[in-house]
Design a protein around this motif. Structure first.
Motif, PDB file in Angstrom:
ATOM      1  N   UNK A   1      -0.521  20.179  -0.333  1.00  0.00           N
ATOM      2  CA  UNK A   1      -1.082  19.421  -1.579  1.00  0.00           C
ATOM      3  C   UNK A   1      -2.264  18.699  -2.190  1.00  0.00           C
ATOM      4  N   UNK A   2      -2.162  18.307  -1.069  1.00  0.00           N
ATOM      5  CA  UNK A   2      -3.647  16.677  -1.056  1.00  0.00           C
ATOM      6  C   UNK A   2      -4.913  18.518  -1.719  1.00  0.00           C
TER       7      UNK A   2
ATOM      8  N   UNK B   1       0.517  -1.298  -0.175  1.00  0.00           N
ATOM      9  CA  UNK B   1      -0.058  -0.041  -0.024  1.00  0.00           C
ATOM     10  C   UNK B   1       0.586   1.063  -0.021  1.00  0.00           C
TER      11      UNK B   1
ATOM     12  N   UNK C   1       2.549   4.398  -1.987  1.00  0.00           N
ATOM     13  CA  UNK C   1       2.858   4.638  -2.965  1.00  0.00           C
ATOM     14  C   UNK C   1       3.919   4.369  -4.260  1.00  0.00           C
ATOM     15  N   UNK C   2       5.247   4.548  -3.470  1.00  0.00           N
ATOM     16  CA  UNK C   2       6.232   4.745  -4.517  1.00  0.00           C
ATOM     17  C   UNK C   2       7.123   4.785  -3.424  1.00  0.00           C
TER      18      UNK C   2
ATOM     19  N   UNK D   1      -4.891  19.234  -4.782  1.00  0.00           N
ATOM     20  CA  UNK D   1      -5.271  18.224  -5.850  1.00  0.00           C
ATOM     21  C   UNK D   1      -6.923  18.382  -6.075  1.00  0.00           C
ATOM     22  N   UNK D   2      -7.745  18.197  -4.958  1.00  0.00           N
ATOM     23  CA  UNK D   2      -9.058  18.668  -5.054  1.00  0.00           C
ATOM     24  C   UNK D   2      -9.317  19.865  -5.661  1.00  0.00           C
TER      25      UNK D   2
ATOM     26  N   UNK E   1       7.007   5.156   1.113  1.00  0.00           N
ATOM     27  CA  UNK E   1       6.727   6.899   1.332  1.00  0.00           C
ATOM     28  C   UNK E   1       5.659   6.271   2.928  1.00  0.00           C
TER      29      UNK E   1
ATOM     30  N   UNK F   1       2.639  13.468   0.829  1.00  0.00           N
ATOM     31  CA  UNK F   1       2.015  14.921   0.369  1.00  0.00           C
ATOM     32  C   UNK F   1       1.812  15.858   1.780  1.00  0.00           C
TER      33      UNK F   1
END
Lengths: 227, 198
Positions: free
Chosen positions: A200-201, A35, A37-38, A204-205, A57, A196
């Protein structure tokens, strides 16, 4: 037919049981790998070794991941698996001194992969020389007058050997600095891996609202033209 | 769930992108003006849910909520998930731009198929059956998505399907349960406040 609704007490007890069950289940299962992300990889030269550290992450360690080291021509020269701390240590003594930089590749489960390039020309080769001369230069910092005289007696008069000895001494002195710079780079990497930020979140929204707005604009034009 | 760049081969990426384009085409054709806000909200939900890590025990996981998107949106889940994944790839480097197609397909397709299959049972009068259906919609999407990711890796890396699937199923069990429960809670909440959405 009237639905049968369980009482509040039963519901709360059920929820507590379920939470405990999920908690226990997650104790046996490590979900960080699948789970995340990277995956990120960081490598640095320490003494005569190449230390590779892998993170997902959220700063969780990348355990049991395959690490491959490639030279500049893309040939794999070293390979190992990360330990429980997400670390893998390679001995640089066996690799050719002509190799000036290596590319470290870390492969985790579920399609996560990261790469990192380490320059060996400034650190590894000199440090390997330092390691070879370690017997001559034990600890130059806390020396007394007599020790200095002893060391001066040990230094050969041959110019090449003198340069080599001088380099070894400098490397020994600069070793803490190399480590400090490596740690700084690691800190910056960890900072960027912390995931993030809230701003930043929200940003994004904002993008999604903007995209929906553009779509609404074109759809409203289409609706008007069809009316 | 996000397959990184440089892992899959070009044909796999191409097939993934093609399938996603087809899914996006169907999704966009079915999207109308009235349902656009719903798609945007669920896209935001997907985008945010997969960024917030929830600690469970010694480990951590994040929600995906693709099952919820598929149940409520049907084929329109494709554009919703695509937008969320694109922003994650561009803004945060999760997954990657080249893997956007295959990642979107892996997450959206199981959600759409399960949503289409189970949607008819959402308004069942049998309370327990309805709850079970909602739970399966949420958790099943994660399971099938994970299996699709495993299949991609089997093709690309030559791993055995059994080993890859074992990793997927084992590691996803806690999250499948949580995801299933959240899907049940959200759909039951929607049933009370906006039953026309179901």
């Amino acid at each position: 037919m009237k639905e049968k609704i369980p009482s509040k007490k039963i519901k709360i007890v059920g929820l507590i049981k379920l939470t405990v069950f999920i908690f226990c289940l997650s104790s046996f299962v490590d979900t960080s790998m699948v789970f995340a992300h990277k995956v990120n990889v960081f490598a640095f030269v320490q003494g005569n070794s190449l230390v590779v550290e892998g993170y997902f992450s959220g700063k969780s360690r990348a355990r049991d991941c395959l690490v491959k080291v490639f030279d500049s021509s893309g040939t794999m020269i070293l390979e190992c698996k990360t330990d429980s701390q997400g670390t893998c240590v390679f001995d640089l003594g066996n690799i050719s001194p002509d190799i000036k930089s290596v590319k470290v590749s870390l492969e985790a489960e579920m399609g996560h992969k990261a790469e990192y390039t380490v320059e060996l020309k400034d650190q590894g080769s000199n440090l390997s020389k330092a390691a070879s001369n370690e017997s001559k230069m034990e600890d130059p910092a806390p020396t007394t007058g007599n020790d200095n005289k002893d060391q001066a007696r040990d230094i050969p008069l041959n110019p090449d050997a003198l340069i080599q000895t001088f380099n070894a001494m400098m490397d020994k002195k600069l070793d803490p600095l190399y480590k400090m710079l490596g740690n700084q780079e690691k800190l910056l990497l960890e900072q960027s891996m912390a995931g993030p930020k809230m701003t930043e979140i929200i940003g994004g929204i904002g993008w999604i609202v903007g995209i929906a707005g553009i779509a609404a604009f074109f759809m409203s034009k289409k609706r008007k033209s069809t009316r | 769930m996000h397959i990184s760049e440089g892992v899959l081969s070009a044909p796999e990426l191409g097939v993934g992108a093609l399938l996603t384009v087809v899914g996006l085409g169907i999704g966009l054709r079915r999207m109308d003006y009235e349902r656009l806000p719903e798609v945007a909200i669920l896209s935001s939900v997907f985008f945010v849910a997969s960024l917030i890590h929830v600690p469970i025990g010694p480990s951590a996981a994040h929600l995906v909520l693709t099952g919820l998107c598929g149940t409520l949106l049907g084929w329109m889940a494709f554009p919703a998930i695509f937008v969320g994944l694109s922003l994650q790839a561009i803004l945060f480097g999760f997954g990657g731009v080249t893997t956007l197609g295959i990642n979107t397909f892996n997450m959206a397709f199981p959600a759409v198929i399960l949503g289409m299959l189970l949607r008819h049972f959402l308004n069942s009068s049998n309370y327990k059956f309805r709850i079970a259906v909602e739970f399966v919609a949420g958790s099943g999407s994660i399971l099938i998505s994970g299996l699709l990711v495993a299949l991609c890796l089997v093709i690309a890396l030559g791993q055995s399907m059994r080993a890859a699937a074992q990793v997927v199923v084992l590691a996803h069990v806690p999250v499948m349960i949580i995801e299933g429960l959240i899907t049940v809670f959200v759909i039951e909440f929607i049933r009370k406040v906006r039953p026309e959405m179901l």
